[in-house]
Write an enzyme that holds these catalytic residues in place. Structure first.
Site, PDB file in Angstrom:
ATOM      1  N   CYS A  68      96.790  24.167 -21.810  1.00 58.95           N
ATOM      2  CA  CYS A  68      97.011  24.619 -23.184  1.00 58.95           C
ATOM      3  C   CYS A  68      95.676  24.881 -23.902  1.00 58.95           C
ATOM      4  CB  CYS A  68      97.914  23.632 -23.907  1.00 58.95           C
ATOM      5  SG  CYS A  68      98.792  24.382 -25.284  1.00 58.95           S
ATOM      6  N   HIS A  99     102.331  21.899 -20.709  1.00 59.98           N
ATOM      7  CA  HIS A  99     101.814  20.514 -20.720  1.00 59.98           C
ATOM      8  C   HIS A  99     102.395  19.738 -19.549  1.00 59.98           C
ATOM      9  CE1 HIS A  99      99.734  20.320 -24.653  1.00 59.98           C
ATOM     10  NE2 HIS A  99     100.502  21.368 -24.897  1.00 59.98           N
ATOM     11  N   GLU A 136     101.409  17.115 -18.286  1.00 62.45           N
ATOM     12  CA  GLU A 136     101.281  15.665 -18.523  1.00 62.45           C
ATOM     13  C   GLU A 136     102.448  15.118 -19.327  1.00 62.45           C
ATOM     14  OE1 GLU A 136      99.862  17.999 -20.181  1.00 62.45           O
ATOM     15  OE2 GLU A 136      99.526  17.400 -22.271  1.00 62.45           O
TER      16      GLU A 136
HETATM   17  N1  GLN Z   1      97.385  26.133 -30.391  1.00 65.61           N
HETATM   18  C1  GLN Z   1      96.409  25.223 -29.849  1.00 65.61           C
HETATM   19  C2  GLN Z   1      95.020  25.827 -29.856  1.00 65.61           C
HETATM   20  O1  GLN Z   1      94.828  26.883 -30.327  1.00 65.61           O
HETATM   21  C3  GLN Z   1      96.779  24.799 -28.471  1.00 65.61           C
HETATM   22  C4  GLN Z   1      98.057  23.996 -28.488  1.00 65.61           C
HETATM   23  C5  GLN Z   1      98.113  22.899 -27.474  1.00 65.61           C
HETATM   24  O2  GLN Z   1      97.113  22.577 -26.811  1.00 65.61           O
HETATM   25  N2  GLN Z   1      99.251  22.276 -27.387  1.00 65.61           N
HETATM   26  O3  GLN Z   1      94.106  25.234 -29.364  1.00 65.61           O
END
Ligand code: GLN
Length: 190
Positions: free
Chosen positions: A78, A173, A175
């Site tokens: 992410c 995610h 995890e």
């Molecule tokens: N929207 C977040 C960002 O721009 C990422 C979201 C996340 O890691 N769950 O870093």
């Protein structure tokens, strides 16, 4: 093999727990000396702009760039994917772009926190059926460079996991999935 988890901000603890459950020698990375001790690294989810700023103030940015250039085995999830990508759309002008994987990503491509969703994913290299993909303010992968292998896609065809050399990234995610196969696969790739 000592696996570091970047622990400046965001969801690092579930990564530590998942890797520990798999028997990995895992520790949290906050300082340059922690990074130096890591044989592999996880960049967790969180807020990429904040993690990017903290990498700078923690004196980790330059050593991290050097370790990536040296072929460090990395898993970025992410926000970690956003940091590792070569191009970031809808980012902050001052957020670092590590360029360790040749992808263009758009921050928050799937909307806000309350538009988070789950989707079953077929992931290359994982046997045992679909993997539960948990997407939270997820980035969208909008361009995949040559030399990048896509490992999973949404039913729309959008890539959500990829690998280039020693760098594995995903928009979801793993995890938080209650399923250790993605981490297991990362460890076995090191
Ligand atoms: N929207 C977040 C960002 O721009 C990422 C979201 C996340 O890691 N769950 O870093």
């Amino acid at each position: 093999m000592k696996v570091g988890v970047l622990a400046l901000q965001g969801g690092f603890r579930p990564h530590v727990e998942a890797l520990s459950a798999l028997g990995a020698d895992v520790f949290e990375v906050r300082l340059p000396r922690d990074l130096a001790a890591a044989d592999a690294l996880v960049l967790p989810g969180g807020e990429s702009t904040t993690v990017g700023r903290l990498l700078g103030t923690s004196d980790l940015l330059q050593p991290l760039r050097e370790r990536l250039a040296g072929g460090l085995g990395v898993l970025g999830t992410c926000a970690g994917l956003i940091l590792l990508a070569s191009e970031v759309l809808d980012g902050r002008a001052d957020q670092p772009v590590l360029g360790a994987v040749d992808l263009t990503v758009r921050r928050n491509a799937h909307g806000r926190q309350n538009e988070s969703f789950e989707a079953p994913l077929e992931i290359t290299g994982l046997s045992g059926g679909p993997f539960p993909g948990v997407f939270i303010r997820a980035p969208g992968i909008e361009r995949v460079g040559q030399g990048v292998e896509v490992l999973a896609r949404l039913s729309s065809g959008e890539p959500v996991a990829a690998r280039q050399g020693a760098v594995t990234v995903c928009a979801f995610h793993p995890e938080l999935a209650g399923d250790l196969r993605f981490h297991q696969h990362f460890l076995s790739s090191l």
